[in-house]
Scaffold this motif. Structure first.
Motif, PDB file in Angstrom:
ATOM      1  N   HIS A   1      93.996  17.282  26.111  1.00 22.97           N
ATOM      2  CA  HIS A   1      95.191  17.478  26.753  1.00 22.97           C
ATOM      3  C   HIS A   1      95.384  17.568  28.299  1.00 22.97           C
ATOM      4  O   HIS A   1      96.122  17.103  28.758  1.00 22.97           O
ATOM      5  CB  HIS A   1      95.699  19.061  26.282  1.00 22.97           C
ATOM      6  N   GLU A   2      94.185  17.877  28.985  1.00 23.25           N
ATOM      7  CA  GLU A   2      93.908  18.056  30.195  1.00 23.25           C
ATOM      8  C   GLU A   2      94.014  16.570  30.848  1.00 23.25           C
ATOM      9  O   GLU A   2      94.723  16.083  31.885  1.00 23.25           O
ATOM     10  CB  GLU A   2      92.852  18.707  30.572  1.00 23.25           C
TER      11      GLU A   2
ATOM     12  N   ALA B   1     106.775  14.903  28.449  1.00 28.98           N
ATOM     13  CA  ALA B   1     105.458  14.859  28.252  1.00 28.98           C
ATOM     14  C   ALA B   1     104.648  16.157  28.763  1.00 28.98           C
ATOM     15  O   ALA B   1     103.804  16.922  28.034  1.00 28.98           O
ATOM     16  CB  ALA B   1     104.447  13.542  28.315  1.00 28.98           C
ATOM     17  N   LEU B   2     104.789  16.262  30.027  1.00 30.97           N
ATOM     18  CA  LEU B   2     104.158  17.444  30.724  1.00 30.97           C
ATOM     19  C   LEU B   2     104.747  19.071  30.207  1.00 30.97           C
ATOM     20  O   LEU B   2     103.785  19.737  29.759  1.00 30.97           O
ATOM     21  CB  LEU B   2     104.472  17.231  32.141  1.00 30.97           C
ATOM     22  N   ALA B   3     105.958  18.929  29.937  1.00 28.36           N
ATOM     23  CA  ALA B   3     106.253  20.234  29.181  1.00 28.36           C
ATOM     24  C   ALA B   3     105.761  20.431  27.894  1.00 28.36           C
ATOM     25  O   ALA B   3     105.352  21.554  27.376  1.00 28.36           O
ATOM     26  CB  ALA B   3     107.759  19.907  29.068  1.00 28.36           C
ATOM     27  N   VAL B   4     105.591  19.445  27.087  1.00 28.66           N
ATOM     28  CA  VAL B   4     104.730  19.582  25.705  1.00 28.66           C
ATOM     29  C   VAL B   4     103.493  19.891  25.938  1.00 28.66           C
ATOM     30  O   VAL B   4     102.696  20.984  25.323  1.00 28.66           O
ATOM     31  CB  VAL B   4     104.891  18.330  24.829  1.00 28.66           C
ATOM     32  N   LEU B   5     102.763  19.334  26.911  1.00 30.49           N
ATOM     33  CA  LEU B   5     101.249  19.431  27.228  1.00 30.49           C
ATOM     34  C   LEU B   5     101.088  20.803  27.723  1.00 30.49           C
ATOM     35  O   LEU B   5     100.249  21.638  27.385  1.00 30.49           O
ATOM     36  CB  LEU B   5     100.783  18.579  28.290  1.00 30.49           C
ATOM     37  N   ASP B   6     101.881  21.567  28.525  1.00 30.29           N
ATOM     38  CA  ASP B   6     101.823  22.854  28.927  1.00 30.29           C
ATOM     39  C   ASP B   6     102.008  23.791  27.839  1.00 30.29           C
ATOM     40  O   ASP B   6     101.135  24.665  28.018  1.00 30.29           O
ATOM     41  CB  ASP B   6     103.142  22.957  30.193  1.00 30.29           C
ATOM     42  N   THR B   7     102.920  23.535  27.026  1.00 30.62           N
ATOM     43  CA  THR B   7     102.773  24.395  25.683  1.00 30.62           C
ATOM     44  C   THR B   7     101.361  24.329  25.052  1.00 30.62           C
ATOM     45  O   THR B   7     100.943  25.222  24.510  1.00 30.62           O
ATOM     46  CB  THR B   7     104.005  24.031  24.887  1.00 30.62           C
TER      47      THR B   7
END
Length: 558
Positions: free
Chosen positions: A141-142, A124-130
Motif C-alpha cells: 500500500h505504501e 486512489a490516495l483516499a482509498v490507500l489512506d483508509t
C-alpha cells in the motif's frame, strides 16, 4: 464439514439488515475464506494464472449468474477486467464486492490500483489512506501511495515514502526502480542511477531497469553493461517484457557507440515484440482525423462563438512525441507566470466520454460546452502547486483534440511542437513508451501517423487561423532567442531573461527528455536518423510529400 459460503453470506445479509454490522462483517470474510476450496474458483484462478482469460471469463460469468453475491468471484472478475484494461468495469465490480463485504481489504487494495490506473490519483490516495489506517506498515500500500503521490506532483512525500518502504523491504528491485524514476524526475540523476544500479544488482535480468538507464538519454553504458544485457537476453525463461526492454536498451547502448546496424536490429526486435502486445490500426487514426475535419469547420465555430469556459489558464503543448515539447515546456515554465505540470490525460478522457455518449458533440448546448471547460479546469487543479496564473498541459496526443480544446476553452493557448519528420519518427521508433503511443512500433505506422497529424493541424490553420503557434525545432536550435521571444509573444507573456536560461530552472520534469532539458540547447539531436538511413525506406514512403515539403506542408505553408 467445511462451512458453506452461500449460507454464510445469507446469514451476513440478515445480520446487516438487523444492524449487526460487526457480526455480519466477520461472516462476510468467513464466506470469502470458505471459497478458497471451491472447484469453480480454483478453475477460474488457474485460467487467470496461465493467461487463459477467455476460459476464466466463461467460468466466472457462469458462477455469477448462479450466485451474484459470490464476492470472491466478483473480485476475480474485476482482476480479469483489469488485465483487459477495462478499468471502469473493474472499478464497478470492486465497488460491488465492497458493498457486499466492506471489510474485504484485498478488494479495497485492488480498487486503489484501478483508480490509479485511471489517473484518478486523489481518489486512489483516499482509498490507500483508509487501508493504511488499518495496516500502517503494509509495503504494498505504501508503494502504491508513493506512485500516486508522484503522479500528482507530490515528489518529496513520494521519495520519503519510497525510502520508508525500501528500509523495510530492501530486496525489491521494482521498488528501487520506481524510486529511481522519481529521483530522476526531480533532477537527482546520480541518486537515480544508484537506485537503478541497486535494482540491477538484485535482478540482473530486469529489462525495464536497463531501459530506465538508457532512457536517461545522457547515460553511457560500458562494456560490462552491454555484456550483462546480452547475457540476460541469451538466458532462458526471460519474459517478453524483459526481452523488449533489453532490446531497446541495447539499441541505445550500441547507437551511442556508432554501431548502427546492430543497434537498429535491437530496436526492430524490441518494436516487434511491443507491436504484438499493442496492435495499432492506422485506419482508426485516419477516421478520427476525417471526423474532426468534417465537424470542426468555420461554420461550426461561428455558430458557437462566445461559448465555452473563458478561463485563459491552460497552455497546451502538443504534436508528436519526441519533437521538443519538453524543451518548450521548460522554456515556458521558466517564466514567472507559468507553471509546468505534466502530460495530463484529461482532454482525451473527456473526448472518450463524449464519443461513447448518446448525444453527439454537435448537439451540445452552450451550457454543456462551458461545463466541459470548467470540468477540465477542476480535473487538473490537483496538478497545480503554485499560484501562477497559467499552467501547461503537454500531452502530445492532444493534437487530435484541438477542435475540442478551442470549443470548450476558447482562450486557451496552443503550441504545436514540430520536428523534422525523419528525426521525430525515428526518435519515436527507438523510444519504448510505458503506455500508449502504439503507433510508434512500426516505421510505416509512425510515418503515417505523422502525416495525419500534419494534415489535421493544417486543417485547423485554415479553419481557426492563428489559434495554434507552431515551433519548428530546428529553428529553435538555430536561432534560440528569436524563437523564444516569438513564443512568449504568442502566449501573450512579457519577455523574461530566465526563459533564455531555461536549463537553470529547478523543477520536476516527468518525461523521457528530463535530463536533456537540464542542459543548454545543442545540435546533438537534429539528425538522429542519418546513421540508420539504409533501413528507413518504409518510413519515407509512409511520410510521402510531408517529408519533401518540411517545414511547409503539402498544399499550404506551415
Amino acid at each position: 464439514m467445511p462451512a458453506d459460503p452461500r449460507e454464510l453470506r445469507a446469514e451476513a445479509r440478515r445480520l446487516r439488515a438487523a444492524g449487526e454490522d460487526d457480526k455480519a462483517g466477520r461472516l462476510e470474510l468467513a464466506a470469502i475464506d470458505a471459497s478458497v476450496g471451491d472447484p469453480v474458483l480454483i478453475e477460474a484462478g488457474a485460467a487467470l494464472y496461465s493467461g487463459d482469460l477467455r476460459t476464466a471469463e466463461q467460468v466466472l460469468r457462469a458462477r455469477l449468474r448462479e450466485d451474484p453475491f459470490d464476492v470472491a468471484a466478483i473480485r476475480m472478475m474485476a482482476e480479469l477486467a483489469g488485465r483487459l484494461a477495462r478499468y471502469r468495469d473493474a472499478e464497478a465490480l470492486l465497488r460491488r464486492a465492497l458493498e457486499l463485504a466492506p471489510g474485504f481489504r484485498p478488494a479495497r487494495s485492488n480498487l486503489a490500483t484501478v483508480l490509479h490506473r485511471q489517473n484518478r490519483s486523489a481518489e486512489a490516495l483516499a482509498v490507500l489512506d483508509t487501508l493504511l489506517a488499518d495496516d500502517p506498515d503494509n509495503p504494498t500500500h505504501e508503494n502504491l501511495k508513493a506512485a500516486a503521490l508522484g503522479r500528482i506532483g507530490e515528489f518529496d512525500e513520494a521519495i520519503e515514502l519510497y525510502e520508508s518502504v525500501l528500509a523495510k523491504a530492501p530486496d525489491q528491485p521494482k521498488i528501487w526502480m520506481s524510486y529511481g524514476h522519481v529521483l530522476k524526475t526531480v533532477g537527482r540523476q546520480p541518486d537515480s542511477i544508484a537506485a537503478y544500479r541497486r535494482a540491477i544488482a538484485i535482478r540482473p535480468g530486469l529489462g525495464e531497469v536497463w531501459w530506465s538507464l538508457a532512457n536517461l538519454k545522457t547515460y553511457k553504458f560500458d562494456d560490462a553493461d552491454i555484456a550483462a544485457m546480452q547475457a540476460a537476453l541469451d538466458g532462458k525463461g526471460l519474459s517478453d517484457e524483459d526481452r523488449l526492454h533489453l532490446h531497446f536498451a541495447l539499441g541505445k547502448a550500441l547507437e551511442d557507440r556508432g554501431e548502427a546496424e546492430p543497434a537498429f536490429r535491437h530496436y526492430a526486435q524490441g518494436n516487434a515484440i511491443r507491436r504484438e502486445q499493442v496492435p495499432y490500426d492506422p485506419a482508426e487514426t485516419a477516421e478520427q482525423v476525417a471526423r474532426a475535419k468534417a465537424m470542426f469547420t468555420p461554420e461550426f465555430f461561428a455558430a458557437r462563438a462566445g461559448w465555452g469556459c473563458p478561463a485563459p489558464d491552460p497552455i497546451f503543448i502538443l504534436g508528436m512525441p519526441r519533437a521538443g515539447s519538453t524543451l518548450i515546456e521548460q522554456i515556458l515554465a521558466s517564466h514567472s507566470q507559468v507553471e509546468g505540470t505534466m502530460e495530463l490525460p484529461d482532454i482525451p478522457a473527456l473526448a472518450a466520454r463524449i464519443g461513447s455518449g448518446t448525444k453527439p458533440l454537435a448537439d451540445y448546448t452552450a451550457d454543456d460546452i462551458r461545463a466541459l471547460g470548467e470540468e477540465y479546469l477542476e480535473r487538473t487543479r490537483i496538478q497545480r502547486k503554485t499560484d501562477r496564473p497559467f499552467f501547461i498541459d503537454k500531452l502530445p496526443n492532444n493534437w487530435a483534440h484541438v477542435g475540442l480544446i478551442k470549443l470548450i476553452l476558447p482562450n486557451a493557448k496552443i503550441v504545436d511542437a514540430r520536428r523534422h519528420p525523419l528525426a521525430s519518427c525515428f526518435s519515436n521508433f527507438k523510444q519504448h513508451f510505458a503506455r500508449g503511443q502504439s503507433f510508434t512500433y512500426g516505421l510505416a505506422d509512425v510515418g503515417r501517423y505523422y502525416a495525419l497529424y500534419v494534415e489535421l493541424m493544417a486543417h485547423f490553420d485554415r479553419v481557426i487561423p492563428g489559434a495554434v503557434h507552431r515551433v519548428i525545432y530546428e529553428r529553435l536550435v538555430d536561432d534560440t532567442e528569436t524563437e523564444i521571444r516569438a513564443l512568449l509573444e504568442a502566449m501573450r507573456l512579457p519577455f523574461e531573461p530566465a526563459c533564455l536560461r531555461f536549463w537553470e530552472t529547478e523543477r520536476a520534469v516527468r518525461t523521457a527528455s528530463s535530463e536533456q532539458v537540464r542542459r543548454p540547447i545543442n545540435r546533438e539531436g537534429l539528425e538522429p536518423w542519418k546513421p540508420f538511413d539504409p533501413w528507413l525506406d518504409p518510413l519515407k514512403a509512409a511520410l510521402g510529400d510531408v517529408l519533401t515539403c518540411y517545414p511547409d506542408v503539402p498544399g499550404s505553408v506551415a
